[in-house]
Write a protein that holds these residues in place. Structure first.
Motif, PDB file in Angstrom:
ATOM      1  N   UNK A 253       0.826  -1.202   0.000  1.00 39.19           N
ATOM      2  CA  UNK A 253       0.000   0.000   0.000  1.00 39.19           C
ATOM      3  C   UNK A 253       0.868   1.264   0.000  1.00 39.19           C
ATOM      4  N   UNK A 254       0.396   2.295  -0.702  1.00 40.29           N
ATOM      5  CA  UNK A 254       1.034   3.613  -0.661  1.00 40.29           C
ATOM      6  C   UNK A 254       0.269   4.442   0.360  1.00 40.29           C
ATOM      7  N   UNK A 255       0.888   4.665   1.520  1.00 45.48           N
ATOM      8  CA  UNK A 255       0.217   5.355   2.623  1.00 45.48           C
ATOM      9  C   UNK A 255       0.936   6.647   2.992  1.00 45.48           C
ATOM     10  N   UNK A 256       0.151   7.657   3.396  1.00 48.45           N
ATOM     11  CA  UNK A 256       0.721   8.856   3.992  1.00 48.45           C
ATOM     12  C   UNK A 256       1.160   9.907   2.992  1.00 48.45           C
ATOM     13  N   UNK A 257       1.989  10.836   3.474  1.00 47.52           N
ATOM     14  CA  UNK A 257       2.501  11.942   2.668  1.00 47.52           C
ATOM     15  C   UNK A 257       3.932  11.647   2.244  1.00 47.52           C
ATOM     16  N   UNK A 265      -3.495  20.286  12.967  1.00 47.22           N
ATOM     17  CA  UNK A 265      -4.112  19.855  14.223  1.00 47.22           C
ATOM     18  C   UNK A 265      -3.658  18.441  14.599  1.00 47.22           C
ATOM     19  N   UNK A 266      -2.338  18.296  14.657  1.00 47.82           N
ATOM     20  CA  UNK A 266      -1.725  17.007  14.978  1.00 47.82           C
ATOM     21  C   UNK A 266      -1.846  16.726  16.476  1.00 47.82           C
ATOM     22  N   UNK A 267      -2.203  15.500  16.800  1.00 49.41           N
ATOM     23  CA  UNK A 267      -2.311  15.063  18.194  1.00 49.41           C
ATOM     24  C   UNK A 267      -1.177  14.082  18.504  1.00 49.41           C
ATOM     25  N   UNK A 268      -0.788  14.034  19.774  1.00 50.34           N
ATOM     26  CA  UNK A 268       0.301  13.137  20.166  1.00 50.34           C
ATOM     27  C   UNK A 268      -0.038  11.669  19.910  1.00 50.34           C
ATOM     28  N   UNK A 269      -1.318  11.351  19.848  1.00 55.63           N
ATOM     29  CA  UNK A 269      -1.730   9.962  19.636  1.00 55.63           C
ATOM     30  C   UNK A 269      -1.751   9.581  18.154  1.00 55.63           C
ATOM     31  N   UNK A 270      -1.532  10.548  17.269  1.00 58.62           N
ATOM     32  CA  UNK A 270      -1.578  10.279  15.833  1.00 58.62           C
ATOM     33  C   UNK A 270      -0.416   9.386  15.387  1.00 58.62           C
ATOM     34  N   UNK A 271      -0.684   8.564  14.409  1.00 54.19           N
ATOM     35  CA  UNK A 271       0.357   7.792  13.725  1.00 54.19           C
ATOM     36  C   UNK A 271       0.540   8.439  12.364  1.00 54.19           C
ATOM     37  N   UNK A 272       1.736   8.955  12.099  1.00 58.55           N
ATOM     38  CA  UNK A 272       2.014   9.729  10.894  1.00 58.55           C
ATOM     39  C   UNK A 272       2.677   8.824   9.847  1.00 58.55           C
ATOM     40  N   UNK A 273       1.960   8.581   8.750  1.00 55.00           N
ATOM     41  CA  UNK A 273       2.484   7.713   7.698  1.00 55.00           C
ATOM     42  C   UNK A 273       3.239   8.522   6.645  1.00 55.00           C
ATOM     43  N   UNK A 274       4.320   7.931   6.151  1.00 54.54           N
ATOM     44  CA  UNK A 274       5.165   8.559   5.126  1.00 54.54           C
ATOM     45  C   UNK A 274       5.509   7.504   4.086  1.00 54.54           C
ATOM     46  N   UNK A 275       5.357   7.879   2.799  1.00 59.70           N
ATOM     47  CA  UNK A 275       5.792   6.997   1.719  1.00 59.70           C
ATOM     48  C   UNK A 275       7.185   7.421   1.273  1.00 59.70           C
ATOM     49  N   UNK A 276       8.117   6.459   1.277  1.00 56.96           N
ATOM     50  CA  UNK A 276       9.511   6.734   0.927  1.00 56.96           C
ATOM     51  C   UNK A 276       9.878   5.993  -0.349  1.00 56.96           C
TER      52      UNK A 276
END
Length: 487
Positions: A253-257, A265-276
């Motif tokens: 899957x291609x996920x994230x930015x 409005x980022x929260x500490x509980x967020x999981x931040x996905x990045x495609x490399x």
């Protein structure tokens, strides 16, 4: 007395008004701030668009090479001893090209052109510095034929011997990174192609060959219009929303930015996905600790150890076993499928968070998260990345391949070749601009709101205290009067 009572009443009224106003203003102010950020954060906003097209923050691409100290010992099965040299630093320049907006689904399509300029002042040496490392083209050929029949392996070995190629070689930093001509590849690949193997490899070889003055494909991302939570999220890469490299749908899957922008409005509980595109996969970041850059409070996110864990410790990583029965230990990612069959293995620098056997397989590894971890410092209101440091290590898997004589005594280890740090940090001028446009107004609103609540509460509390004190004093006076009259 009447004047004092009047003042007390007015103080109470003012205090109640301030208290109510402060409480009412909090959600109103938050809503105004939310709407303003939502309006400005989309790629349709001129300021956001300009900074997105050409990143105003300096980007540095730094390399450390691993210099092999005992090649003769390793050729006879010895444990590799490595010394880190560098950094060799480049200024990385990026610019979005072929930008096209699609209003029907709130996306934008583009490519990002990149080029690198060597920065001698930030480097500990020059691009002409030489060091000893593994002969990657030789190991590439060995890796390609290792699953083929004996006679193909013997042909490949004959070509290697004819070219007088050693399993280890001396290279300059420039050659390793940006490429050098290797006729052995061309002759061997041409022959293997004629024999029916589907191989496509350029005879100009380098770890980052083809990436200077180039791009890493077509991106189609969300502009944030209509739904800011999707700002920057990749919808397709090279016109597909899945990858061809791994063995499970989830891993493909291609996920994230792309890691340079995130939703507001980022929260500490967020999981931040990045495609490399470097890793040929998506990874994720979780909150680590508070951070700050240029006096701006930020959330630091990092890649947790389970991102690169083995499938035994993290079953979600089963799909990164390629082929499906070839699962590497924790901390390693087999890049063979997306790098033309090269026995290339990626890890974090110094094998950070890797299996102990991997770390102890060579001399010279000293992993620590501060120096070798990957981080992103995110401003929580806007989702802007004010500091990012992507760190990777390129390694070659050494193994013995039947009929390839130069490999028959090699130890079975993962040999580090180079590690990199691609980093970007907000400048003081950009930080000052951010403070004046957003942080200072936010601070004024917050301070003003809570000051009103505090002052209102103080006035009400003071009025109540005075009223109670006066009531107690009146009772005391009345008792004294009654006692005096009685005597």
């Amino acid at each position: 007395m009447k004047k004092a009572s009047c003042c007390l009443i007015w103080a109470t009224i003012i205090g109640v008004i301030l208290l109510i106003a402060g409480i009412v203003v909090i959600p109103v102010a938050k809503n105004l701030i939310h709407n303003k950020i939502t309006e400005q954060i989309t790629l349709k906003s001129n300021a956001t668009y300009q900074n997105w097209v050409k990143n105003p923050t300096p980007i540095f691409f730094q390399l450390w090479v691993w210099d092999l100290q005992n090649p003769d010992e390793v050729k006879n099965g010895g444990k590799p001893s490595l010394v880190q040299r560098g950094p060799y630093s480049y200024r990385e320049n990026r610019h979005k090209i072929n930008v096209s907006f699609h209003d029907e689904n709130d996306t934008v399509t583009y490519k990002e052109d990149k080029y690198y300029v060597f920065d001698r002042a930030m480097s500990n040496g020059t691009e002409d510095d030489k060091f000893t490392t593994v002969n990657i083209p030789l190991m590439l050929i060995a890796n390609i034929v290792k699953r083929e029949v004996d006679w193909l392996q013997k042909i490949a070995d004959a070509l290697i011997e004819w070219g007088e190629k050693d399993v280890f070689m001396t290279l300059s930093v420039k050659d390793l990174v940006w490429g050098y001509d290797e006729p052995l590849i061309n002759k061997t690949v041409t022959l293997l192609q004629e024999l029916g193997l589907p191989i496509h490899i350029d005879d100009h070889f380098g770890l980052f060959v083809g990436t200077n003055n180039s791009d890493d494909g077509w991106y189609n991302i969300k502009t944030g219009q209509g739904d800011p939570s999707l700002f920057g999220v990749i919808q397709k890469w090279n016109w597909n929303n899945t990858l061809p490299y791994w063995t499970t749908p989830t891993c493909n899957m291609v996920n994230g930015t792309d890691g340079t922008i995130f939703h507001p409005f980022v929260d500490k509980s967020d999981v931040m996905y990045v495609f490399s595109t470097d890793l040929c996969r998506s990874i994720y970041f979780t909150y680590l600790e508070p951070s700050s850059q240029q006096g701006i409070d930020l959330y630091r996110f990092s890649t947790p150890p389970d991102v690169f864990m083995s499938h035994i410790d993290n079953p979600a990583n089963q799909g990164y076993c390629t082929p499906s029965d070839n699962c590497l230990p924790s901390g390693l990612l087999n890049m063979e499928n997306c790098h033309d069959g090269a026995p290339l293995v990626f890890s974090q620098p110094h094998f950070l968070n890797a299996d102990k056997a991997v770390i102890n397989g060579v001399y010279g590894m000293h992993p620590n998260i501060e120096e070798h971890g990957t981080f992103i410092d995110i401003e929580p209101n806007t989702g802007a990345a004010f500091y990012a440091a992507k760190k990777l290590q390129a390694n070659i898997a050494l193994e013995r391949v039947p009929n390839i004589k130069s490999t028959l005594k090699l130890p079975t280890v993962v040999l580090p070749v180079v590690w990199l740090n691609e980093s970007s940090k907000i400048t003081k001028s950009l930080a000052d601009e951010f403070k004046s446009e957003l942080q200072t107004p936010l601070l004024v609103i917050h301070v003003g709101t809570y000051l009103a609540i505090g002052l209102g509460a103080f006035l009400v509390l003071m009025s109540l205290t005075v009223a109670i004190f006066r009531k107690l004093r009146e009772k005391q006076y009345k008792r004294m009067t009654e006692y005096t009259d009685a005597n």
